[in-house]
Design a protein around this motif. Structure first.
Motif, PDB file in Angstrom:
ATOM      1  N   SER A  16       0.864  -1.172   0.000  1.00 28.59           N
ATOM      2  CA  SER A  16       0.000   0.000   0.000  1.00 28.59           C
ATOM      3  C   SER A  16       0.905   1.228   0.000  1.00 28.59           C
ATOM      4  O   SER A  16       2.047   1.181   0.449  1.00 28.59           O
ATOM      5  CB  SER A  16      -0.923  -0.018   1.217  1.00 28.59           C
ATOM      6  OG  SER A  16      -0.169  -0.085   2.410  1.00 28.59           O
ATOM      7  N   TRP A  18       1.080   5.229   1.214  1.00 30.91           N
ATOM      8  CA  TRP A  18       0.423   6.194   2.094  1.00 30.91           C
ATOM      9  C   TRP A  18       1.448   7.121   2.740  1.00 30.91           C
ATOM     10  O   TRP A  18       2.646   6.856   2.705  1.00 30.91           O
ATOM     11  CB  TRP A  18      -0.404   5.471   3.161  1.00 30.91           C
ATOM     12  CG  TRP A  18       0.325   4.382   3.892  1.00 30.91           C
ATOM     13  CD1 TRP A  18       0.447   3.076   3.519  1.00 30.91           C
ATOM     14  CD2 TRP A  18       1.063   4.511   5.113  1.00 30.91           C
ATOM     15  NE1 TRP A  18       1.196   2.381   4.439  1.00 30.91           N
ATOM     16  CE2 TRP A  18       1.577   3.233   5.433  1.00 30.91           C
ATOM     17  CE3 TRP A  18       1.312   5.564   5.981  1.00 30.91           C
ATOM     18  CZ2 TRP A  18       2.342   2.998   6.570  1.00 30.91           C
ATOM     19  CZ3 TRP A  18       2.073   5.333   7.113  1.00 30.91           C
ATOM     20  CH2 TRP A  18       2.572   4.059   7.396  1.00 30.91           C
ATOM     21  N   CYS A  44      -1.889   4.019  15.531  1.00 30.36           N
ATOM     22  CA  CYS A  44      -3.133   4.700  15.197  1.00 30.36           C
ATOM     23  C   CYS A  44      -4.187   4.214  16.178  1.00 30.36           C
ATOM     24  O   CYS A  44      -3.979   3.228  16.885  1.00 30.36           O
ATOM     25  CB  CYS A  44      -3.550   4.425  13.751  1.00 30.36           C
ATOM     26  SG  CYS A  44      -3.954   2.698  13.399  1.00 30.36           S
ATOM     27  N   SER A  48      -9.707   3.847  14.028  1.00 26.08           N
ATOM     28  CA  SER A  48      -9.309   4.216  12.657  1.00 26.08           C
ATOM     29  C   SER A  48      -8.699   3.023  11.932  1.00 26.08           C
ATOM     30  O   SER A  48      -8.895   2.847  10.735  1.00 26.08           O
ATOM     31  CB  SER A  48      -8.367   5.420  12.633  1.00 26.08           C
ATOM     32  OG  SER A  48      -7.113   5.100  13.181  1.00 26.08           O
ATOM     33  N   PHE A  49      -7.975   2.170  12.651  1.00 23.18           N
ATOM     34  CA  PHE A  49      -7.408   0.958  12.046  1.00 23.18           C
ATOM     35  C   PHE A  49      -8.519   0.066  11.504  1.00 23.18           C
ATOM     36  O   PHE A  49      -8.422  -0.470  10.409  1.00 23.18           O
ATOM     37  CB  PHE A  49      -6.572   0.201  13.083  1.00 23.18           C
ATOM     38  CG  PHE A  49      -5.918  -1.043  12.550  1.00 23.18           C
ATOM     39  CD1 PHE A  49      -4.700  -0.978  11.893  1.00 23.18           C
ATOM     40  CD2 PHE A  49      -6.516  -2.285  12.718  1.00 23.18           C
ATOM     41  CE1 PHE A  49      -4.086  -2.127  11.409  1.00 23.18           C
ATOM     42  CE2 PHE A  49      -5.911  -3.441  12.236  1.00 23.18           C
ATOM     43  CZ  PHE A  49      -4.697  -3.354  11.575  1.00 23.18           C
ATOM     44  N   HIS A  51     -11.312   0.913  10.384  1.00 24.67           N
ATOM     45  CA  HIS A  51     -11.997   1.531   9.242  1.00 24.67           C
ATOM     46  C   HIS A  51     -11.116   1.631   7.998  1.00 24.67           C
ATOM     47  O   HIS A  51     -11.555   2.133   6.972  1.00 24.67           O
ATOM     48  CB  HIS A  51     -12.538   2.909   9.632  1.00 24.67           C
ATOM     49  CG  HIS A  51     -13.704   2.825  10.563  1.00 24.67           C
ATOM     50  ND1 HIS A  51     -13.577   2.933  11.922  1.00 24.67           N
ATOM     51  CD2 HIS A  51     -15.019   2.596  10.317  1.00 24.67           C
ATOM     52  CE1 HIS A  51     -14.766   2.784  12.484  1.00 24.67           C
ATOM     53  NE2 HIS A  51     -15.657   2.581  11.541  1.00 24.67           N
ATOM     54  N   GLN A  52      -9.885   1.168   8.097  1.00 24.38           N
ATOM     55  CA  GLN A  52      -9.005   1.181   6.929  1.00 24.38           C
ATOM     56  C   GLN A  52      -9.423   0.084   5.972  1.00 24.38           C
ATOM     57  O   GLN A  52      -9.837  -0.999   6.389  1.00 24.38           O
ATOM     58  CB  GLN A  52      -7.538   0.963   7.338  1.00 24.38           C
ATOM     59  CG  GLN A  52      -6.947   2.094   8.137  1.00 24.38           C
ATOM     60  CD  GLN A  52      -5.541   1.785   8.628  1.00 24.38           C
ATOM     61  OE1 GLN A  52      -4.978   0.735   8.345  1.00 24.38           O
ATOM     62  NE2 GLN A  52      -4.957   2.710   9.367  1.00 24.38           N
ATOM     63  N   ASP A  53      -9.297   0.395   4.675  1.00 22.15           N
ATOM     64  CA  ASP A  53      -9.650  -0.588   3.655  1.00 22.15           C
ATOM     65  C   ASP A  53      -8.674  -1.755   3.633  1.00 22.15           C
ATOM     66  O   ASP A  53      -9.057  -2.900   3.466  1.00 22.15           O
ATOM     67  CB  ASP A  53      -9.685   0.060   2.263  1.00 22.15           C
ATOM     68  CG  ASP A  53     -10.855   1.016   2.133  1.00 22.15           C
ATOM     69  OD1 ASP A  53     -11.849   0.861   2.862  1.00 22.15           O
ATOM     70  OD2 ASP A  53     -10.767   1.916   1.297  1.00 22.15           O
ATOM     71  N   SER A  55      -6.111  -3.557   5.839  1.00 25.89           N
ATOM     72  CA  SER A  55      -5.496  -3.769   7.138  1.00 25.89           C
ATOM     73  C   SER A  55      -4.054  -4.225   6.964  1.00 25.89           C
ATOM     74  O   SER A  55      -3.742  -4.998   6.070  1.00 25.89           O
ATOM     75  CB  SER A  55      -6.273  -4.827   7.926  1.00 25.89           C
ATOM     76  OG  SER A  55      -7.563  -4.367   8.204  1.00 25.89           O
TER      77      SER A  55
END
Length: 137
Positions: A16, A18, A44, A48-49, A51-53, A55
């Motif tokens: 990923s 970011w 984090c 919020s973790f 809700h991440q697309d 993981s």
């Protein structure tokens, strides 16, 4: 720039891409600290973790971007655990590699960050990640 990211994704499948933080200045400063080997951990909020697309997975790669969306380096996740904000210790704060590397600096900076996120609580659960630097781009 996208070509460079695409080339890195070929070398590091499923990586990923970011940037750290919630401001351009933070993204640049933290990416530089990772590239210099000063920052080897991050965290984090658990919310919020969740809700991440994508993981994070131990052994997975991430392409760290600066504020311009340019790749700075590649890291590999080596450790992932849940810890409460109030239980973070000096050793983890030092690995986060921010400011003067102290627990006091970490606590102040992260409290402000999580307040901006709207999730701060001294007993909140964090996802603490440790990583190794694989390549500086």
């Amino acid at each position: 720039m996208m070509r460079m990211i695409d080339d890195l994704k070929i070398r590091y499948p499923k990586a990923s891409a970011w940037a750290f933080g919630d401001t351009p200045e933070m993204a640049d400063e933290l990416a530089e600290r990772v590239a210099k080997g000063i920052k080897t951990a991050s965290c984090c909020s658990l919310s919020s973790f969740n809700h991440q697309d994508d993981s994070s997975a131990i052994g997975g790669y991430s392409i760290i971007l600066n504020s311009q969306g340019e790749p700075v380096c590649v890291i590999r996740l080596v450790s992932l655990r849940i810890i409460r904000y109030c239980d973070v210790n000096e050793a983890f704060a030092r690995k986060e590699g921010e400011g003067d590397l102290s627990l006091g600096y970490w606590a102040q900076g992260h409290k402000a960050f999580f307040q901006r996120e709207g999730s701060f609580d001294a007993a909140m659960e964090l996802v603490a990640e440790e990583f190794e630097l694989v390549e500086v781009v």
